[in-house]
Scaffold this motif. Structure first.
Motif, PDB file in Angstrom:
ATOM      1  N   SER A 261       2.165  -8.858  -5.255  1.00 20.52           N
ATOM      2  CA  SER A 261       2.535  -8.167  -4.015  1.00 20.52           C
ATOM      3  C   SER A 261       2.481  -9.140  -2.839  1.00 20.52           C
ATOM      4  O   SER A 261       1.987 -10.256  -2.964  1.00 20.52           O
ATOM      5  CB  SER A 261       1.576  -6.994  -3.786  1.00 20.52           C
ATOM      6  OG  SER A 261       2.035  -6.194  -2.721  1.00 20.52           O
ATOM      7  N   HIS A 263       4.650 -11.288   0.134  1.00 19.68           N
ATOM      8  CA  HIS A 263       5.995 -11.780   0.428  1.00 19.68           C
ATOM      9  C   HIS A 263       6.299 -13.143  -0.179  1.00 19.68           C
ATOM     10  O   HIS A 263       7.416 -13.624  -0.053  1.00 19.68           O
ATOM     11  CB  HIS A 263       6.181 -11.930   1.946  1.00 19.68           C
ATOM     12  CG  HIS A 263       5.986 -10.680   2.753  1.00 19.68           C
ATOM     13  ND1 HIS A 263       4.761 -10.115   2.961  1.00 19.68           N
ATOM     14  CD2 HIS A 263       6.866  -9.890   3.415  1.00 19.68           C
ATOM     15  CE1 HIS A 263       4.882  -9.025   3.711  1.00 19.68           C
ATOM     16  NE2 HIS A 263       6.150  -8.862   4.000  1.00 19.68           N
ATOM     17  N   GLY A 286       6.059  -3.834  -3.552  1.00 19.20           N
ATOM     18  CA  GLY A 286       6.302  -3.860  -2.115  1.00 19.20           C
ATOM     19  C   GLY A 286       7.373  -4.857  -1.707  1.00 19.20           C
ATOM     20  O   GLY A 286       8.477  -4.878  -2.249  1.00 19.20           O
ATOM     21  N   GLU A 287       7.011  -5.731  -0.773  1.00 19.13           N
ATOM     22  CA  GLU A 287       7.967  -6.670  -0.193  1.00 19.13           C
ATOM     23  C   GLU A 287       8.443  -7.753  -1.166  1.00 19.13           C
ATOM     24  O   GLU A 287       9.293  -8.565  -0.813  1.00 19.13           O
ATOM     25  CB  GLU A 287       7.351  -7.330   1.038  1.00 19.13           C
ATOM     26  CG  GLU A 287       7.341  -6.432   2.269  1.00 19.13           C
ATOM     27  CD  GLU A 287       8.677  -6.442   2.989  1.00 19.13           C
ATOM     28  OE1 GLU A 287       9.705  -6.133   2.348  1.00 19.13           O
ATOM     29  OE2 GLU A 287       8.698  -6.757   4.177  1.00 19.13           O
ATOM     30  N   ALA A 311       5.657   1.196  -0.960  1.00 18.10           N
ATOM     31  CA  ALA A 311       5.245   0.349   0.159  1.00 18.10           C
ATOM     32  C   ALA A 311       3.739   0.079   0.128  1.00 18.10           C
ATOM     33  O   ALA A 311       2.979   0.757  -0.569  1.00 18.10           O
ATOM     34  CB  ALA A 311       5.653   1.005   1.473  1.00 18.10           C
ATOM     35  N   TRP A 312       3.328  -0.868   0.935  1.00 18.48           N
ATOM     36  CA  TRP A 312       1.953  -1.388   0.922  1.00 18.48           C
ATOM     37  C   TRP A 312       0.889  -0.313   1.068  1.00 18.48           C
ATOM     38  O   TRP A 312      -0.165  -0.385   0.453  1.00 18.48           O
ATOM     39  CB  TRP A 312       1.806  -2.428   2.041  1.00 18.48           C
ATOM     40  CG  TRP A 312       1.912  -1.825   3.419  1.00 18.48           C
ATOM     41  CD1 TRP A 312       3.061  -1.621   4.131  1.00 18.48           C
ATOM     42  CD2 TRP A 312       0.850  -1.314   4.219  1.00 18.48           C
ATOM     43  NE1 TRP A 312       2.786  -1.016   5.331  1.00 18.48           N
ATOM     44  CE2 TRP A 312       1.427  -0.818   5.418  1.00 18.48           C
ATOM     45  CE3 TRP A 312      -0.533  -1.220   4.065  1.00 18.48           C
ATOM     46  CZ2 TRP A 312       0.666  -0.235   6.437  1.00 18.48           C
ATOM     47  CZ3 TRP A 312      -1.286  -0.648   5.085  1.00 18.48           C
ATOM     48  CH2 TRP A 312      -0.685  -0.164   6.249  1.00 18.48           C
ATOM     49  N   CYS A 427       9.042  -2.263   8.912  1.00 19.19           N
ATOM     50  CA  CYS A 427       7.760  -2.009   8.248  1.00 19.19           C
ATOM     51  C   CYS A 427       7.657  -0.547   7.807  1.00 19.19           C
ATOM     52  O   CYS A 427       8.368   0.315   8.310  1.00 19.19           O
ATOM     53  CB  CYS A 427       6.602  -2.249   9.209  1.00 19.19           C
ATOM     54  SG  CYS A 427       6.632  -3.790  10.106  1.00 19.19           S
ATOM     55  N   GLY A 454      12.886  -5.018   4.553  1.00 19.96           N
ATOM     56  CA  GLY A 454      11.463  -4.770   4.811  1.00 19.96           C
ATOM     57  C   GLY A 454      10.931  -3.649   3.930  1.00 19.96           C
ATOM     58  O   GLY A 454      11.658  -3.028   3.150  1.00 19.96           O
ATOM     59  N   CYS A 455       9.627  -3.384   4.081  1.00 18.29           N
ATOM     60  CA  CYS A 455       9.035  -2.347   3.231  1.00 18.29           C
ATOM     61  C   CYS A 455       9.411  -0.954   3.731  1.00 18.29           C
ATOM     62  O   CYS A 455       9.182   0.035   3.034  1.00 18.29           O
ATOM     63  CB  CYS A 455       7.529  -2.522   3.125  1.00 18.29           C
ATOM     64  SG  CYS A 455       6.659  -2.488   4.684  1.00 18.29           S
ATOM     65  N   GLN A 481      13.446  -8.763   2.377  1.00 18.98           N
ATOM     66  CA  GLN A 481      12.141  -8.505   3.001  1.00 18.98           C
ATOM     67  C   GLN A 481      12.293  -8.368   4.517  1.00 18.98           C
ATOM     68  O   GLN A 481      13.346  -8.685   5.073  1.00 18.98           O
ATOM     69  CB  GLN A 481      11.208  -9.700   2.743  1.00 18.98           C
ATOM     70  CG  GLN A 481      11.018 -10.058   1.298  1.00 18.98           C
ATOM     71  CD  GLN A 481      10.107 -11.281   1.129  1.00 18.98           C
ATOM     72  OE1 GLN A 481       9.976 -12.116   2.024  1.00 18.98           O
ATOM     73  NE2 GLN A 481       9.486 -11.378  -0.035  1.00 18.98           N
ATOM     74  N   CYS A 482      11.177  -7.992   5.169  1.00 21.99           N
ATOM     75  CA  CYS A 482      11.172  -8.035   6.633  1.00 21.99           C
ATOM     76  C   CYS A 482      11.489  -9.455   7.091  1.00 21.99           C
ATOM     77  O   CYS A 482      12.135  -9.670   8.114  1.00 21.99           O
ATOM     78  CB  CYS A 482       9.828  -7.573   7.183  1.00 21.99           C
ATOM     79  SG  CYS A 482       8.431  -8.512   6.553  1.00 21.99           S
ATOM     80  N   ASN A 483      11.056 -10.441   6.276  1.00 20.81           N
ATOM     81  CA  ASN A 483      11.309 -11.856   6.599  1.00 20.81           C
ATOM     82  C   ASN A 483      12.788 -12.206   6.568  1.00 20.81           C
ATOM     83  O   ASN A 483      13.167 -13.287   6.987  1.00 20.81           O
ATOM     84  CB  ASN A 483      10.612 -12.759   5.565  1.00 20.81           C
ATOM     85  CG  ASN A 483       9.114 -12.646   5.639  1.00 20.81           C
ATOM     86  OD1 ASN A 483       8.575 -12.111   6.590  1.00 20.81           O
ATOM     87  ND2 ASN A 483       8.429 -13.147   4.635  1.00 20.81           N
TER      88      ASN A 483
END
Ligand code: FS2
Ligand code: SF4
Length: 577
Positions: A261, A263, A286-287, A311-312, A427, A454-455, A481-483
């Motif tokens: 889990s 990123h 998750g991500e 999600a987280w 998020c 993202g998540c 991802q959010c990234n």
């Protein structure tokens, strides 16, 4: 303690006794003390650079890693924070020595020529020596932390400046996260690193008491955010290839199992390499779902078998039920339950007191054998659904994949099959009002596309939105991802170019769910690009004082999502508002 850096903060105003995230007052004070120490190091790094004195990369590496450690849900281990403080002061002392040895033109920072700052002396003039740190009780450190905590500043500072300074500070945390992730992959951008130091130094200067200069720094932070995202995008794609649309199993498959889990793609790669031939399957959580889209991972490692859980914030349940060992590579970690505490491992900047940590110096491959050993001791999945009943979701629509079908998107717009594009993501979190994002996604009309990342995607990633009628395009597009917000920015900019407009001229609405500080840097980057009418939710950041919020809303037309009335937001977005 006082902390309001994230969206889940107590009562929407601030965590004061213990963090909703689980942060203790002791950890909060150590984080404040660390931030103060990093500001001191940054002041010297910025001063040295301006004087032409060489700043070693390890200074920037520490600024990035330790700043990232203060981001929400990354590190809760007090000993690790003490270690960062010790290292920050040791590097700062070395740098000060170098500067004093060189012939510098500007006056060297001293307590008497620096502006007053907080209750301790200015960060650049404040020393804490290693032996004091070793011998200090937690009570002493907490007392010291109190004198630099927000608790003091928020009662003494101009409220507009306070809100904007905190926005810059949290944006820097997000930026440092990107730079640190890239550095783990072997890449760094000296300009971005130098900006981080310069921005910290700005926050310690008299210039920061000027609203115009502060707003300029807000904008510069957004510009640096774009560079940081680009750097990370390059680090990911040059190492693992451009993501491709990929079907990912979300139902069990028999076999021993590790759940990874966070990123981090480098950790994912190294774990896959070390589990090759062991009979242990690797599942993402998750991500890390988008990891399945990267050619260098999916093609080489068939034992990267699927994604497990959501999600987280659901990890307490997901991890407890997962029949194998677990690795947390980055945020978001929550307090491990006793049911899986002996089979969860942390790595990188993530930490939880008492949880086994796997580490290696930057650039060296970590040894995951204790994790693999743990997975071998566990039963793994013993059942799987019959052939044909397994479920899958699709990921991997990063910028290359989407731009590969840009012609189809343009044609769909021109022929009237595609009326609007939504970007709904960011998020996720546990609050019930976050259901808003799932409701908005489900309410998107058939002739619209829904980009996500993202998540936040876990609110709707497994809903069947079908295809865009009369086109070969899926309606739901998972960009990563959010990234990977950079991917969405590149796609929007290219589409704007094709249609001869700017991003604001596109039939595009951004409805962003935020929780932590990477979301802050993404927002600042979008504001730097002058993207208007962005919605953020489910509520406004507590750190933006009403005065600062007014300035930002006025300047950028930023909107706060109407979490209680998703249908109203949908109408407004379709009307281009
Ligand atoms: Fe999600 Fe948490 Fe991705 Fe954020 S896993 S909210 O910190 O980084 O998004
Ligand atoms: Fe509270 Fe968020 Fe700070 Fe944790 S990070 S203490 S939840 S505001």
């Amino acid at each position: 303690m006082f902390c309001y850096q994230c969206e889940q903060t107590t009562k929407g105003t601030g965590c004061t006794t213990v963090g909703v995230c689980g942060k203790t007052p002791e950890t909060a004070m150590l984080q404040d003390l660390l931030t103060y120490s990093l500001k001191g190091l940054a002041c010297w790094a910025d001063f040295a650079r301006r004087q032409g004195v060489e700043v070693p990369q390890e200074v920037y590496s520490l600024l990035n890693a330790a700043t990232f450690a203060t981001l929400t849900n990354v590190n809760f281990d007090d000993d690790r924070f003490k270690g960062y403080i010790r290292e920050a002061h040791s590097l700062r002392d070395e740098l000060e020595h170098r500067v004093r040895e060189a012939c510098v033109e500007e006056p060297i920072p001293t307590p008497t020529n620096l502006p007053w700052f907080d209750l301790l002396s200015h960060p650049a003039a404040w020393h804490i020596n290693a032996s004091f740190l070793e011998g200090a009780s937690m009570g002493q450190l907490v007392e010291m932390g109190k004198s630099v905590s927000l608790e003091h500043r928020r009662h003494t500072m101009d409220p507009t400046l306070l809100g904007l300074h905190e926005m810059i500070t949290y944006g820097l945390r997000g930026l440092a996260a990107y730079s640190h992730h890239a550095e783990v992959l072997g890449e760094h951008d000296r300009e971005v690193d130098e900006f981080l130091a310069a921005a910290y130094a700005f926050l310690c200067s008299e210039a920061a008491l000027d609203l115009g200069a502060t707003l300029d720094m807000v904008d510069q932070t957004g510009a640096a955010g774009l560079k940081g995202m680009k750097l990370l995008d390059h680090a990911h794609t040059s190492k693992f290839g451009h993501p491709e649309p990929t079907q990912v199993r979300i139902t069990p498959k028999r076999g021993k199992a590790i759940l990874i889990s966070g990123h981090d793609l480098q950790d994912t790669h190294d774990l896959l390499a070390q589990t090759e031939g062991t009979g242990v399957n690797v599942w993402t959580h998750g991500e890390l779902l988008p990891a399945h889209g990267y050619p260098a991972l999916k093609k080489r490692f068939p034992h990267l078998v699927g994604n497990y859980g959501g999600a987280w914030y659901r990890q307490g349940k997901d991890f407890a039920e997962f029949p194998g060992a677990i690795l947390m590579t980055t945020n978001c970690i929550t307090e491990p339950r006793s049911s899986y505490r002996d089979r969860i491992f942390t790595t990188g900047e993530v930490g939880w007191p008492g949880v086994a940590h796997i580490s290696a110096p930057l650039g060296r491959t970590k040894d995951y054998s204790p994790l693999i050993q743990k997975a071998q001791e566990m039963p793994g999945f013993t059942h799987e659904p019959p052939e044909g009943e397994a479920k899958f979701v699709t990921t991997g629509f990063a910028r290359n994949a989407v731009l590969g079908v840009a012609g189809e998107v343009v044609k769909a717009v021109q022929e009237g099959h595609l009326k609007h594009i939504f970007l709904i993501g960011g998020c996720d979190g546990s609050e019930p009002e976050r259901r808003y994002f799932g409701k908005v996604a489900d309410a998107t009309p058939q002739d619209t596309m829904l980009l996500t990342l993202g998540c936040g995607k876990f609110r709707f990633y497994d809903h069947d939105y079908g295809m865009l009628p009369n086109t070969p395009l899926p309606r739901l597009v998972d960009m990563g991802q959010c990234n990977d917000a950079y991917s969405a920015i590149v796609v929007a900019s290219k589409l704007a170019e094709v249609f001869g407009t700017d991003v604001n001229g596109l039939p595009l609405s951004l409805d962003l769910s935020w929780l932590e500080q990477k979301a802050v840097i993404i927002l600042l980057s979008l504001l730097h690009l002058n993207v208007k009418n962005i919605r953020i939710g489910p509520k406004a950041p507590a750190f933006l004082t009403p005065e600062a919020l007014q300035v930002i809303v006025g300047k950028y037309n930023l909107k706060i999502a109407d979490a209680k009335h998703p249908e109203e937001d949908m109408k407004a977005m379709l009307a281009g508002q």
